[in-house]
Design a protein around this motif. Structure first.
Motif, short mmCIF file in Angstrom:
data_model
loop_
_atom_site.label_atom_id
_atom_site.label_comp_id
_atom_site.label_asym_id
_atom_site.label_seq_id
_atom_site.Cartn_x
_atom_site.Cartn_y
_atom_site.Cartn_z
N LYS A 54 0.81 -44.20 50.59
CA LYS A 54 -0.55 -44.26 50.05
C LYS A 54 -0.59 -44.25 48.53
O LYS A 54 -1.53 -44.78 47.93
N ASN A 55 0.39 -43.60 47.88
CA ASN A 55 0.36 -43.52 46.43
C ASN A 55 1.77 -43.40 45.88
O ASN A 55 2.75 -43.28 46.62
N ASP A 85 1.08 -51.75 46.08
CA ASP A 85 0.70 -50.93 47.24
C ASP A 85 1.86 -50.10 47.78
O ASP A 85 1.83 -49.65 48.93
N TYR A 86 2.93 -49.95 46.99
CA TYR A 86 4.07 -49.09 47.37
C TYR A 86 4.75 -49.58 48.65
O TYR A 86 5.22 -48.79 49.47
#
Length: 815
Positions: free
Chosen positions: A681-682, A652-653
């Motif tokens: 988020k990414n 989830d970074y």
């Protein structure tokens, strides 16, 4: 005995003298614990001045101090004569005539009952300050009797003063006195006071400056120029009149100087000498056991502590952190906007402020007090109050409630960075966070976070130790691993970062360079995850590691400190070296008290260690290596310089890492929020190559561009033993859209990755080193360059770029 003395008066005098001797002997010996401690002759000759310790970099720059009383001693010739004159004229005009006790002043005080001034000499005041004759631990049983207590205190001061006078010159006594007295505002000693109030050295003080400081000795609060300037001015002029009275100042000078206003200029002892820092706190922790074992007090014994930190490298690291973290924070705010960033691993929203509020000690206390009034508790945490908060534009005053503060700081990204010389074990850089004033938690050796892909090298290390070579191949394919968890059979199916597989055979070096999860999982299964844990521990990871199939993907929490130590083992020919933060400790006279050497232990063979450094270089040399975002900083690759490294990003970074290796240094960088439910988020926003890697790049760029840093460009060291494993196995080259490369372009301009063919030249076994080609060779027409099918994501990116180019072409034609 006394009856033999026939003369009555002489006999009584002898008896009186005898009892005086007996009394003072009892006083000195603390007979029956009645009188309390008195300084011995040894104590007098070796006084203990409560001097704070000083913290220095390896190159001699003062960067911190430890003190209970903020003082730095000076010598007599470093004190302005006006200070001595003002002190003698005001405090003890017969200082140079008496022997510690001024009998004339005592008589005057007794006859006038103290109305005509006290009788305490400078030497007696020194006895009280330096030897703490009135300190609680110096008091005996008679101290509980009010009048007797005062008499005993005075007699002990007299005794001590006489001893001081018999062992020291007048200049020494007055110097010791000025080094011990308090001038308020936590300024002890004339040097500290001169700097804090006037930003001058003690030898540069003017007459009015000296009179101001001496005048404060009567009352550091009442006559403090910062708190009571009018009283301070009045007291200063009293001192000037005393100097005039005893011929230290002419009448004209008195008239002129008395008219001058109070002139203050706040200063500091030296840059970095005040306040707290991550490094200062880390050294205190580092020396905690040493001080206990050796009987030193870090805050009172005046030690000079020389760290291994390089002041230039530390400065460059702090600059790189500040630049990149400011960019990342702006990106983080942009990504989330007005939306809260707190989500768990199942994508469920988390009410972090509520949870954090309930974890505060005051919350449980309020809930007990207002058990039937929960709104009152809520109102307490929502009440606004003035406070200073951290911002990248400097500290800001604002009105925040407790919940506002929790919400604000729950979105702040932080970092930890450490750089070490693998051969010497010396830590050269220590950045524990973005601002120690607001974030005390040290992210180098206190914060433990998931290592992500930076832990993968330990799986490949284990493979090499079990006989594999960097050229051994595995297939990038779906993986399903069976394992037992508390007697229950479970299955683990790891996915690659882009959730796709290529079904392509890859060498171990290529797979590690590309950070392929499916191959790492296969390698872990083959070598055994227990053995991966063992390898990590042997290299320097001290934290507990859960032995699970996902261990190689960095599912365990570790510190930056541990990771740098472990990676340094590879660069130090397989010798694990415990990092050292302190090089030596001296006393105030620069006599060496202790020197520190790192503990070392060989844990890998030289061949395995060299092969691992060769594997790390793959991040730059192999197709789609995750370190290739470093090409954005071309100054890193001058003069055939080589850099190895490994990126890492947790699920989830949440956590982003970069471990960077050069021929001289190993650096570890972690980036993330202290609150683990806050994250990007990414991958384009939050993976290691886009967050932590740029900090390493900017730091090393500054280091290389400074010829005086002591660290130069150059290739990795050649192997010093025979390499028996095959390792020269070039991977097929990609023809791809360079904008899809793992890069930091999200924050800056697009860059081109230099095309590389075979990253190494074929070598004979005796060469024992892989040399990077300086120039790409033209491919043989009969042997076309081998290409690899693009993934779906890459195909979409390529088509998007082609469409964009077509539109731009038509637009240009129309124009």
């Amino acid at each position: 005995m006394f009856k033999e003395i026939k003369n009555k008066y002489l006999r009584y005098s002898a008896i009186f003298v005898f009892f005086i001797i007996i009394f003072f002997s009892a006083l000195q010996l603390n007979f029956l614990w009645l009188f309390g401690y008195s300084p011995s002759t040894k104590d007098i000759k070796m006084p203990t001045l409560r001097v704070g310790s000083e913290l220095y970099t390896a190159d001699g720059k003062l960067i911190g101090r430890y003190f209970k009383e903020n003082r730095t001693p000076v010598n007599f010739n470093e004190i302005a004569p006006s200070v001595i004159n003002a002190l003698v004229a005001t405090e003890d005009v017969r200082f140079y005539k008496h022997w510690g006790v001024d009998a004339q002043a005592v008589g005057r005080a007794v006859i006038g009952l103290g109305e005509k001034g006290g009788a305490s000499t400078i030497t007696q005041q020194l006895a009280k300050n330096l030897y703490r004759t009135r300190y609680n631990k110096s008091q005996g049983l008679l101290a509980k009797v009010p009048v007797v207590r005062t008499v005993i205190f005075k007699l002990k001061e007299w005794m001590t003063a006489v001893k001081i006078e018999s062992n020291y010159s007048k200049n020494d006594i007055i110097t010791m006195y000025l080094n011990t007295v308090s001038f308020g505002n936590n300024a002890y000693g004339i040097k500290t006071a001169s700097r804090i109030y006037f930003d001058k050295d003690a030898k540069d003080l003017g007459i009015t400056d000296a009179a101001m400081l001496v005048g404060m000795l009567k009352g550091t609060t009442m006559y403090n120029p910062t708190k009571n300037p009018e009283r301070a001015l009045e007291r200063r002029n009293v001192v000037l009149r005393q100097m005039n009275k005893y011929k230290y100042l002419s009448n004209d000078s008195l008239t002129a100087l008395s008219k001058e206003p109070v002139k203050l200029k706040a200063g500091e002892l030296e840059d970095g000498s005040d306040g707290d820092s991550y490094l200062r706190a880390a050294v205190a922790k580092y020396l905690e056991k040493w001080c206990t074992d050796n009987g030193y007090d870090l805050y009172e014994d005046g030690l000079k502590i020389y760290t291994t930190i390089d002041s230039k490298l530390q400065k460059y690291a702090e600059e790189a952190v500040a630049e990149q973290m400011k960019t990342l924070q702006r990106r983080f705010y942009s990504v989330w906007g007005n939306e809260d960033p707190w989500y768990d691993s199942e994508k469920n929203k988390v009410d972090y402020p509520e949870r954090a509020m309930k974890n505060l000690p005051v919350y449980s206390m309020l809930m007990k007090k207002f058990s039937s009034q929960p709104d009152s508790v809520k109102a307490y945490f929502n009440k606004k109050k003035r406070m200073k908060i951290f911002t990248y534009k400097g500290d800001r005053d604002t009105s925040f409630s407790t919940l506002d503060s929790i919400r604000y700081y729950g979105k702040i990204l932080n970092t930890g960075m450490m750089t070490m010389e693998p051969a010497s074990g010396k830590i050269k850089v220590w950045v524990g966070g973005i601002d120690h004033k607001f974030f005390k938690y040290d992210h180098v050796n206190q914060a433990k976070r998931q290592a992500g892909s930076t832990f993968k090298p330990f799986a490949y290390l284990t493979a090499l130790e079990q006989g594999m070579s960097p050229c051994d191949k595995f297939t990038d394919k779906p993986v399903k691993i069976k394992y037992q968890d508390k007697g229950e059979t479970k299955y683990w199916e790891p996915k690659n970062a882009d959730y796709s597989v290529t079904y392509q055979d890859m060498s171990l070096r290529w797979a590690m360079a590309r950070s392929v999860n499916t191959i790492t999982a296969q390698v872990t299964e083959k070598v055994g995850w227990d053995n991966v844990v063992k390898s990590a521990h042997e290299c320097g990871i001290d934290s507990h590691l859960e032995s699970v199939p996902s261990v190689s993907l960095g599912s365990n929490d570790v510190t930056v400190y541990e990771m740098v130590k472990a990676y340094s083992t590879f660069m130090n020919k397989g010798v694990k070296t415990d990092p050292i933060l302190v090089e030596k400790i001296t006393d105030q006279d620069n006599n060496v008290i202790d020197e520190f050497k790192p503990k070392t232990k060989r844990v890998l063979t030289e061949e395995i260690a060299w092969l691992m450094t060769y594997m790390f270089r793959g991040g730059m040399e192999e197709p789609r290596g995750t370190s290739q975002a470093l090409w954005e900083w071309p100054d890193l690759f001058k003069k055939n310089n080589q850099i190895g490294g490994k990126t890492g990003t947790s699920s989830d970074y949440v956590d982003a890492w970069y471990m960077g290796l050069t021929k001289d240094l190993v650096t570890g960088v972690w980036v993330g929020c202290d609150e683990r439910t806050a994250h990007f988020k990414n991958g384009e926003q939050g993976e290691g190559s886009r967050t932590a890697l740029p900090i390493f790049a900017k730091f090393m760029e500054k280091v290389y561009l400074d010829p005086s840093s002591g660290y130069s460009y150059g290739p990795f060291p050649k192997a010093t033993v025979e390499i028996t494993r095959s390792y020269n196995c070039p991977s097929p080259q990609y023809v791809r859209d360079t904008t899809s490369v793992d890069t930091a372009a999200v924050d800056s301009t697009q860059f081109d990755v230099p095309e590389t063919a075979d990253p190494v030249n074929p070598v004979t076994p005796t060469e024992q080193e892989v040399k990077k080609e300086e120039k790409k060779q033209d491919p043989d027409p009969a042997q076309p360059v081998q290409t690899v099918p693009l993934t779906r994501k890459e195909e979409r990116e390529l088509k998007r770029k082609q469409r964009q180019e077509e539109r731009e072409k038509k637009k240009n034609e129309n124009n």
